[in-house]
Design a protein around this motif. Structure first.
Motif, mmCIF file in Angstrom:
data_model
loop_
_atom_site.group_PDB
_atom_site.id
_atom_site.type_symbol
_atom_site.label_atom_id
_atom_site.label_comp_id
_atom_site.label_asym_id
_atom_site.label_seq_id
_atom_site.Cartn_x
_atom_site.Cartn_y
_atom_site.Cartn_z
ATOM 1 N N MET A 55 64.581 37.715 -22.241
ATOM 2 C CA MET A 55 64.502 36.633 -23.218
ATOM 3 C C MET A 55 64.560 37.214 -24.628
ATOM 4 S SD MET A 55 61.758 33.525 -23.066
ATOM 5 C CE MET A 55 62.285 31.892 -23.485
ATOM 6 N N VAL A 56 64.631 36.337 -25.629
ATOM 7 C CA VAL A 56 64.682 36.801 -27.011
ATOM 8 C C VAL A 56 63.463 37.670 -27.301
ATOM 9 C CG1 VAL A 56 64.692 36.065 -29.415
ATOM 10 C CG2 VAL A 56 65.950 34.761 -27.738
ATOM 11 N N ASP A 57 63.633 38.635 -28.184
ATOM 12 C CA ASP A 57 62.580 39.572 -28.585
ATOM 13 C C ASP A 57 61.212 38.901 -28.669
ATOM 14 O OD1 ASP A 57 60.964 41.417 -29.883
ATOM 15 O OD2 ASP A 57 62.638 42.232 -31.016
ATOM 16 N N LYS A 58 60.208 39.539 -28.050
ATOM 17 C CA LYS A 58 58.864 38.966 -28.025
ATOM 18 C C LYS A 58 58.251 38.844 -29.419
ATOM 19 C CE LYS A 58 57.859 40.479 -23.316
ATOM 20 N NZ LYS A 58 57.000 41.310 -22.446
ATOM 21 N N ALA A 59 58.815 39.516 -30.400
ATOM 22 C CA ALA A 59 58.307 39.408 -31.770
ATOM 23 C C ALA A 59 58.700 38.072 -32.401
ATOM 24 C CB ALA A 59 58.830 40.564 -32.609
ATOM 25 N N ARG A 60 59.496 37.269 -31.701
ATOM 26 C CA ARG A 60 59.943 35.998 -32.236
ATOM 27 C C ARG A 60 59.561 34.854 -31.289
ATOM 28 N NH1 ARG A 60 66.178 37.306 -33.480
ATOM 29 N NH2 ARG A 60 65.992 38.353 -31.489
ATOM 30 N N PRO A 61 58.282 34.623 -31.128
ATOM 31 C CA PRO A 61 57.824 33.610 -30.175
ATOM 32 C C PRO A 61 58.322 32.210 -30.494
ATOM 33 C CG PRO A 61 56.016 34.329 -31.591
ATOM 34 C CD PRO A 61 57.146 35.271 -31.812
ATOM 35 N N ARG A 62 58.483 31.897 -31.786
ATOM 36 C CA ARG A 62 58.955 30.562 -32.138
ATOM 37 C C ARG A 62 60.363 30.330 -31.608
ATOM 38 N NH1 ARG A 62 55.780 26.593 -33.140
ATOM 39 N NH2 ARG A 62 54.819 27.426 -35.038
ATOM 40 N N GLN A 63 61.189 31.341 -31.687
ATOM 41 C CA GLN A 63 62.541 31.208 -31.164
ATOM 42 C C GLN A 63 62.545 31.081 -29.639
ATOM 43 O OE1 GLN A 63 64.862 34.381 -32.916
ATOM 44 N NE2 GLN A 63 64.311 33.734 -34.992
ATOM 45 N N GLN A 64 61.610 31.741 -28.981
ATOM 46 C CA GLN A 64 61.459 31.564 -27.540
ATOM 47 C C GLN A 64 61.109 30.111 -27.227
ATOM 48 O OE1 GLN A 64 58.818 34.375 -25.664
ATOM 49 N NE2 GLN A 64 59.597 36.091 -26.865
ATOM 50 N N GLN A 65 60.229 29.531 -28.048
ATOM 51 C CA GLN A 65 59.864 28.133 -27.836
ATOM 52 C C GLN A 65 61.069 27.209 -27.995
ATOM 53 O OE1 GLN A 65 56.697 27.894 -30.791
ATOM 54 N NE2 GLN A 65 55.153 27.792 -29.162
ATOM 55 N N ILE A 66 61.898 27.492 -28.981
ATOM 56 C CA ILE A 66 63.093 26.680 -29.203
ATOM 57 C C ILE A 66 64.043 26.786 -28.012
ATOM 58 C CG2 ILE A 66 65.175 26.458 -30.618
ATOM 59 C CD1 ILE A 66 63.453 27.273 -33.043
ATOM 60 N N GLY A 102 72.307 32.257 -23.920
ATOM 61 C CA GLY A 102 70.984 31.674 -24.069
ATOM 62 C C GLY A 102 70.322 31.427 -22.724
ATOM 63 N N ILE A 103 71.100 30.895 -21.795
ATOM 64 C CA ILE A 103 70.572 30.661 -20.443
ATOM 65 C C ILE A 103 70.198 31.979 -19.783
ATOM 66 C CG2 ILE A 103 71.178 29.837 -18.129
ATOM 67 C CD1 ILE A 103 72.949 27.721 -19.514
ATOM 68 N N ASN A 104 71.064 32.978 -19.961
ATOM 69 C CA ASN A 104 70.811 34.274 -19.328
ATOM 70 C C ASN A 104 69.710 35.076 -20.000
ATOM 71 O OD1 ASN A 104 72.732 33.971 -17.294
ATOM 72 N ND2 ASN A 104 74.384 34.716 -18.589
ATOM 73 N N SER A 105 69.226 34.612 -21.155
ATOM 74 C CA SER A 105 68.139 35.321 -21.828
ATOM 75 C C SER A 105 66.807 35.096 -21.133
ATOM 76 C CB SER A 105 68.037 34.881 -23.294
ATOM 77 O OG SER A 105 67.553 33.545 -23.403
ATOM 78 N N PHE A 106 66.758 34.093 -20.247
ATOM 79 C CA PHE A 106 65.533 33.835 -19.501
ATOM 80 C C PHE A 106 65.452 34.787 -18.309
ATOM 81 C CE2 PHE A 106 66.027 30.050 -21.995
ATOM 82 C CZ PHE A 106 64.726 29.680 -22.313
ATOM 83 N N PRO A 107 64.230 35.086 -17.842
ATOM 84 C CA PRO A 107 64.079 36.055 -16.751
ATOM 85 C C PRO A 107 64.897 35.694 -15.522
ATOM 86 C CG PRO A 107 61.943 35.526 -17.713
ATOM 87 C CD PRO A 107 62.929 34.570 -18.316
ATOM 88 N N LYS A 108 65.539 36.709 -14.941
ATOM 89 C CA LYS A 108 66.293 36.564 -13.702
ATOM 90 C C LYS A 108 65.739 37.548 -12.683
ATOM 91 C CE LYS A 108 69.275 33.597 -15.495
ATOM 92 N NZ LYS A 108 68.570 33.376 -16.764
#
Length: 210
Positions: free
Chosen positions: A1-12, A74-80
């Motif tokens: 997923m997107v860098d853990k330093a950017r939690p807001r973007q993970q939420q989006i 974006g879809i592939n940024s989630f854990p697989k």
């Protein structure tokens, strides 16, 4: 997923994963209780990095509103769970056909792949074939380079990354795929002298000039 330093973007991204049809900037701002400007800034970064893209333009009573959707990246940024699923299949296959047949299957797999790549190697001398092989291996993620022993004139392909390290540790037969691919593309015998799956620092394939 997107860098853990950017939690807001993970939420989006998670919101957009839940709403495949897309969301507007205002809808995301409302859902996360943040300003519209903040969402815009996050969208700029996510679109630049290839995680989202503009979707449909929705007509409303007021001004048209643009929605945004996830891209494939974006879809592939989630854990697989590719490694887990591969391990499940390989273990079942090995148990079904036995270790020797499993290794023969991987040899055939490497040979089949080499046949599709051989047009890039035909008519080339050994040094040119090695350079072409390094490009193929790098495209697969091996991070490969050539090491030459000046005393013995036996070049060695050194791969600093094993692209299926966990699987190879559990199924050493997988290395047969690499050996077959390298040998077939170089049209040379090779000696697999070091293996990361067996505790080596790198994977080394010595080219036998005979």
């Amino acid at each position: 997923m997107v860098d853990k330093a950017r939690p807001r973007q993970q939420q989006i991204l998670k919101l957009l994963l839940e709403k495949k049809a897309g969301l507007s900037i205002d809808e995301v701002a409302t859902a996360l209780d943040i300003s519209r400007n903040a969402v815009q800034q996050h969208f700029i970064v996510l679109e630049r990095d290839g995680y989202i893209q503009p979707g449909v333009l929705n007509k409303t009573a007021g001004r048209p509103v643009r929605s945004f959707i996830l891209t494939e990246a974006g879809i592939n940024s989630f854990p697989k769970q590719y490694a887990w699923f591969s391990e499940l299949m390989l273990t079942d296959m090995k148990n079904e056909i036995g270790s020797e047949a499993f290794q023969r299957y991987l040899h055939r797999l490497g040979s089949n792949l080499s046949q599709t790549l051989l047009p890039q190697f035909e008519g080339k001398q050994t040094n040119e074939r090695i350079e072409a092989l390094l490009k193929v291996m790098d495209s697969l993620g091996f991070d490969a380079r050539i090491i030459t022993d000046p005393d013995r004139n036996e070049p060695t392909i050194e791969a600093r990354n094993c692209i299926y390290h966990d699987l190879a540790q559990k199924h050493e037969e997988i290395c047969e795929f690499d050996r077959t691919l390298i040998s077939s593309l170089l049209d040379k015998n090779i000696d697999h002298v070091e293996c990361m799956a067996k505790g080596g620092a790198v994977c080394c394939f010595k080219i036998i000039n005979k």
